[in-house]
Design an enzyme around this catalytic site. Structure first.
Site, PDB file in Angstrom:
ATOM      1  N   ASP A   2      31.947  16.656  42.448  1.00 49.88           N
ATOM      2  CA  ASP A   2      32.933  17.001  41.424  1.00 49.88           C
ATOM      3  C   ASP A   2      32.179  17.334  40.128  1.00 49.88           C
ATOM      4  O   ASP A   2      31.301  16.576  39.715  1.00 49.88           O
ATOM      5  CB  ASP A   2      33.832  15.768  41.229  1.00 49.88           C
ATOM      6  CG  ASP A   2      35.016  16.093  40.352  1.00 49.88           C
ATOM      7  OD1 ASP A   2      34.880  16.962  39.462  1.00 49.88           O
ATOM      8  OD2 ASP A   2      36.073  15.479  40.568  1.00 49.88           O
TER       9      ASP A   2
ATOM     10  N   LYS B 169      31.021  37.962  32.736  1.00 50.06           N
ATOM     11  CA  LYS B 169      32.161  38.481  31.988  1.00 50.06           C
ATOM     12  C   LYS B 169      33.423  38.240  32.807  1.00 50.06           C
ATOM     13  O   LYS B 169      33.312  38.094  34.019  1.00 50.06           O
ATOM     14  CB  LYS B 169      31.978  39.967  31.669  1.00 50.06           C
ATOM     15  CG  LYS B 169      31.942  40.855  32.920  1.00 50.06           C
ATOM     16  CD  LYS B 169      32.928  41.983  32.957  1.00 50.06           C
ATOM     17  CE  LYS B 169      34.299  41.691  33.345  1.00 50.06           C
ATOM     18  NZ  LYS B 169      34.818  42.386  34.546  1.00 50.06           N
TER      19      LYS B 169
ATOM     20  N   HIS C 237      27.552  43.545  34.359  1.00 47.67           N
ATOM     21  CA  HIS C 237      26.701  44.235  35.331  1.00 47.67           C
ATOM     22  C   HIS C 237      26.558  45.729  35.041  1.00 47.67           C
ATOM     23  O   HIS C 237      25.616  46.365  35.491  1.00 47.67           O
ATOM     24  CB  HIS C 237      27.194  44.002  36.768  1.00 47.67           C
ATOM     25  CG  HIS C 237      28.377  44.821  37.161  1.00 47.67           C
ATOM     26  ND1 HIS C 237      29.656  44.519  36.787  1.00 47.67           N
ATOM     27  CD2 HIS C 237      28.474  45.971  37.885  1.00 47.67           C
ATOM     28  CE1 HIS C 237      30.482  45.427  37.268  1.00 47.67           C
ATOM     29  NE2 HIS C 237      29.807  46.329  37.940  1.00 47.67           N
TER      30      HIS C 237
ATOM     31  N   LYS D 148      23.173  49.009  35.367  1.00 44.33           N
ATOM     32  CA  LYS D 148      23.245  50.216  36.197  1.00 44.33           C
ATOM     33  C   LYS D 148      22.216  51.215  35.685  1.00 44.33           C
ATOM     34  O   LYS D 148      22.100  51.437  34.476  1.00 44.33           O
ATOM     35  CB  LYS D 148      24.653  50.836  36.118  1.00 44.33           C
ATOM     36  CG  LYS D 148      25.699  50.065  36.918  1.00 44.33           C
ATOM     37  CD  LYS D 148      27.050  50.743  36.767  1.00 44.33           C
ATOM     38  CE  LYS D 148      28.138  49.966  37.466  1.00 44.33           C
ATOM     39  NZ  LYS D 148      28.496  50.456  38.769  1.00 44.33           N
TER      40      LYS D 148
ATOM     41  N   GLU E 243      39.400  54.101  39.693  1.00 41.78           N
ATOM     42  CA  GLU E 243      39.168  53.453  40.980  1.00 41.78           C
ATOM     43  C   GLU E 243      40.319  53.810  41.892  1.00 41.78           C
ATOM     44  O   GLU E 243      41.483  53.744  41.465  1.00 41.78           O
ATOM     45  CB  GLU E 243      39.048  51.934  40.800  1.00 41.78           C
ATOM     46  CG  GLU E 243      37.822  51.576  39.979  1.00 41.78           C
ATOM     47  CD  GLU E 243      37.660  50.078  39.729  1.00 41.78           C
ATOM     48  OE1 GLU E 243      36.539  49.566  39.826  1.00 41.78           O
ATOM     49  OE2 GLU E 243      38.671  49.429  39.427  1.00 41.78           O
TER      50      GLU E 243
ATOM     51  N   ASP F 193      39.530  43.333  31.585  1.00 38.07           N
ATOM     52  CA  ASP F 193      38.642  43.395  32.755  1.00 38.07           C
ATOM     53  C   ASP F 193      37.499  44.388  32.555  1.00 38.07           C
ATOM     54  O   ASP F 193      36.349  44.085  32.858  1.00 38.07           O
ATOM     55  CB  ASP F 193      39.468  43.777  33.991  1.00 38.07           C
ATOM     56  CG  ASP F 193      38.678  43.676  35.284  1.00 38.07           C
ATOM     57  OD1 ASP F 193      37.817  42.782  35.380  1.00 38.07           O
ATOM     58  OD2 ASP F 193      38.923  44.482  36.193  1.00 38.07           O
TER      59      ASP F 193
ATOM     60  N   HIS G 264      32.609  46.532  29.880  1.00 44.12           N
ATOM     61  CA  HIS G 264      31.865  47.672  30.427  1.00 44.12           C
ATOM     62  C   HIS G 264      31.991  48.932  29.547  1.00 44.12           C
ATOM     63  O   HIS G 264      30.996  49.582  29.227  1.00 44.12           O
ATOM     64  CB  HIS G 264      32.386  48.054  31.815  1.00 44.12           C
ATOM     65  CG  HIS G 264      32.345  46.949  32.825  1.00 44.12           C
ATOM     66  ND1 HIS G 264      31.453  45.914  32.768  1.00 44.12           N
ATOM     67  CD2 HIS G 264      33.088  46.729  33.948  1.00 44.12           C
ATOM     68  CE1 HIS G 264      31.652  45.103  33.797  1.00 44.12           C
ATOM     69  NE2 HIS G 264      32.638  45.572  34.525  1.00 44.12           N
TER      70      HIS G 264
ATOM     71  N   LYS H  41      43.326  51.270  38.124  1.00 45.71           N
ATOM     72  CA  LYS H  41      43.283  51.051  39.572  1.00 45.71           C
ATOM     73  C   LYS H  41      44.264  52.033  40.222  1.00 45.71           C
ATOM     74  O   LYS H  41      45.248  52.450  39.592  1.00 45.71           O
ATOM     75  CB  LYS H  41      43.735  49.622  39.909  1.00 45.71           C
ATOM     76  CG  LYS H  41      42.945  48.521  39.208  1.00 45.71           C
ATOM     77  CD  LYS H  41      41.664  48.210  39.932  1.00 45.71           C
ATOM     78  CE  LYS H  41      40.928  47.032  39.314  1.00 45.71           C
ATOM     79  NZ  LYS H  41      39.530  46.947  39.745  1.00 45.71           N
TER      80      LYS H  41
HETATM   81  C1  BG6 Z   1      34.280  44.478  37.535  1.00 44.27           C
HETATM   82  C2  BG6 Z   1      35.768  44.415  37.451  1.00 44.27           C
HETATM   83  O1  BG6 Z   1      33.688  43.900  36.403  1.00 44.27           O
HETATM   84  O2  BG6 Z   1      33.858  45.835  37.645  1.00 44.27           O
HETATM   85  C3  BG6 Z   1      36.412  45.111  38.643  1.00 44.27           C
HETATM   86  O3  BG6 Z   1      36.187  43.049  37.430  1.00 44.27           O
HETATM   87  C4  BG6 Z   1      35.862  46.512  38.788  1.00 44.27           C
HETATM   88  O4  BG6 Z   1      37.835  45.145  38.499  1.00 44.27           O
HETATM   89  C5  BG6 Z   1      34.339  46.487  38.800  1.00 44.27           C
HETATM   90  O5  BG6 Z   1      36.354  47.049  40.018  1.00 44.27           O
HETATM   91  C6  BG6 Z   1      33.755  47.883  38.830  1.00 44.27           C
HETATM   92  O6  BG6 Z   1      32.367  47.808  38.906  1.00 44.27           O
HETATM   93  P1  BG6 Z   1      31.540  48.769  39.861  1.00 44.27           P
HETATM   94  O7  BG6 Z   1      30.113  48.488  39.583  1.00 44.27           O
HETATM   95  O8  BG6 Z   1      31.949  48.407  41.266  1.00 44.27           O
HETATM   96  O9  BG6 Z   1      31.963  50.153  39.510  1.00 44.27           O
END
Ligand code: BG6
Length: 463
Positions: free
Chosen positions: A85, A138, A168, A172, A206, A225, A230, A316
């Site tokens: 825990d 994040k 992330h 890239k 997406e 998000d 990003h 999305k």
């Molecule tokens: C994430 C989001 O940080 O980035 C997702 O939470 C999104 O919703 C994703 O789909 C997109 O990242 P990538 O690298 O797959 O284009």
């Protein structure tokens, strides 16, 4: 802060989704590259055994990129597991024993932010935080106030130099190339300002929905998000001034200046949408008001960018999956030829995913008697996609203590300040058809006749 390597990698949330989708594949890739030969300690409160975690790792790799037999054997041997825990001091005593003499452990928080406080204090009390590093994901908070609170929690135990915040996108290849391309080419700077740039558009589309992450998405929505992190990071790299030095701190200082010059969003410049069917997703409220699409117009109050709109569109269930930046230049000052219009002006196009392209749009004369032209693209770089995954790169850097690709506390807070005014306001939510470009109302965000750029391959026309 030392840049010496970490002697152990500890990940909280070892049985969770993030570990399954991202961390195990990154660990296997690092081992395959010969970059990871330290203990790897999974933490969870699931009542699991080490063997069960190894099985989970195998399953994760089978479903996310495939197993490399040698690397997986090493990963299994390096893997250890501590079950407990997160509120119980005994969990951290057990971790301490497992760490042994490992110096500078890296603790990865693949857990909800609400648990950070307990874990950070537990680590400190057991002596697991001494000279250690911490990685968090994040979104960093839900708004400015919670981001500040989160930073205070982390700083209770870890100095800022030991905190590695993962976005992330920054790892890239194509995003790093924005910084490189801008400051490695002298021809760009003279036009990179309000005198020549008409507008900037960023589309992050997406063609899929929330992929079973309905409960997570209900807590965030598109603006939290991907826009706050990003896409504002992409704008910072596109619009910042040249750093004064080569070091990480100089780049971070310029980015911070840029974030601080972004004008806080005005609700009138934001359109939110939700795809039809979102409310039927598991974990989503039947009357959910969470957006799965956002279009915004952002302004940067500097001499370089005054008056230049930066348009962001993300969503999305759109027609394709891609992220693309379009920097549209102004028309020639006089229309000498009939076929010159704002929609045919020069541009720079940065396709960030899935493939990587940097190109310039120009016009050349068509064969024939008429002085009429056609568009051509001068392609500077075109690559199918990059080899190293962002997570592999980021874990590698965090384990070495290299902060270059991580976001700093002040930048994160400055980015929230931009977004804060439009969070939680009852702005209208427009329904849109899956497979469309979002609600019709989004068209009203882009001023003038040009409309949104269509990032589908072979198209540069408005849509
Ligand atoms: C994430 C989001 O940080 O980035 C997702 O939470 C999104 O919703 C994703 O789909 C997109 O990242 P990538 O690298 O797959 O284009």
């Amino acid at each position: 802060m030392t840049t010496a390597g970490s002697g152990a990698f500890v990940f909280f949330g070892a049985t969770g989704d993030l570990a399954y989708k991202k961390i195990f594949p990154a660990l296997q890739a690092l081992i395959r590259a010969g970059d990871l030969d330290i203990p790897i300690i999974g933490m969870a409160r699931a009542g699991w055994t080490l063997d069960k975690l190894r099985e989970r790792a195998r399953d994760s790799l089978e479903n996310n990129g495939g197993i490399d037999a040698d690397a997986f054997a090493k990963l299994s041997a390096q893997l250890q597991y501590v079950d407990g825990d997160y509120a119980d001091p005994a969990t951290y005593q057990c971790l301490k024993r497992t760490l042994g003499a490992a110096a500078r452990p890296l603790h990865y928080m693949a857990i909800p932010p609400s648990m950070f406080g307990a874990v950070v204090r537990g680590l400190a009390q057991a002596g697991c935080a001494d000279d250690a590093r911490i990685t968090v994901e994040k979104p960093f908070g839900r708004d400015l106030a919670s981001a500040q609170a989160l930073n205070r929690t982390l700083h209770e135990v870890f100095p800022e130099s030991a905190v590695f915040r993962i976005d992330h996108y920054l790892a890239k290849e194509a995003v790093q190339n924005l910084l490189y391309f801008r400051f490695a080419n002298a021809f760009l700077d003279p036009v990179w300002n309000r005198n020549y740039v008409d507008s900037v558009q960023i589309t992050m589309a997406e063609d899929f929905g929330v992929q079973g992450r309905g409960a997570f998405y209900e807590e965030v929505g598109t603006i939290r998000d991907v826009v706050q992190n990003h896409l504002l990071q992409v704008i910072a790299l596109l619009a910042m001034d040249a750093p004064a030095g080569r070091d990480t701190q100089s780049v971070r200082a310029e980015k911070l200046r840029l974030f601080r010059a972004m004008r806080p969003l005005d609700a009138a410049c934001v359109v939110r949408g939700q795809f039809r069917g979102y409310r039927d997703e598991k974990g989503v409220a039947a009357n959910s008001q969470v957006e799965t699409f956002a279009a915004v117009c952002l302004h940067i109050d500097t001499w370089r960018w005054a008056g230049v709109p930066f348009y962001i569109r993300a969503g999305k269930c759109l027609p394709i999956t891609t992220t693309e930046v379009m920097v549209r230049l102004k028309c020639p000052p006089l229309a000498i030829f009939d076929d010159i219009s704002p929609a045919t002006s020069n541009y720079f196009r940065f396709r960030l995913s899935p493939e990587v392209t940097i190109s310039t749009g120009a016009r050349v004369k068509r064969h024939g008697e008429d002085m009429r032209g056609e568009p051509v693209e001068l392609i500077a770089r075109h690559e199918p996609r990059s080899e190293q995954s962002p997570y592999e790169r980021l874990l590698h850097d965090a384990l070495r203590g290299d902060p270059s690709l991580f976001t700093r506390d002040d930048s994160v807070e400055a980015a929230w300040r931009v977004i804060d005014p439009v969070l939680g306001i009852p702005a209208p939510l427009h329904e849109y058809e899956p497979g469309s470009w979002g609600p019709q109302a989004a068209a009203g965000i882009v001023q003038g006749a040009k409309g949104w750029h269509d990032p589908r391959p072979e198209t540069t026309a408005p849509c």
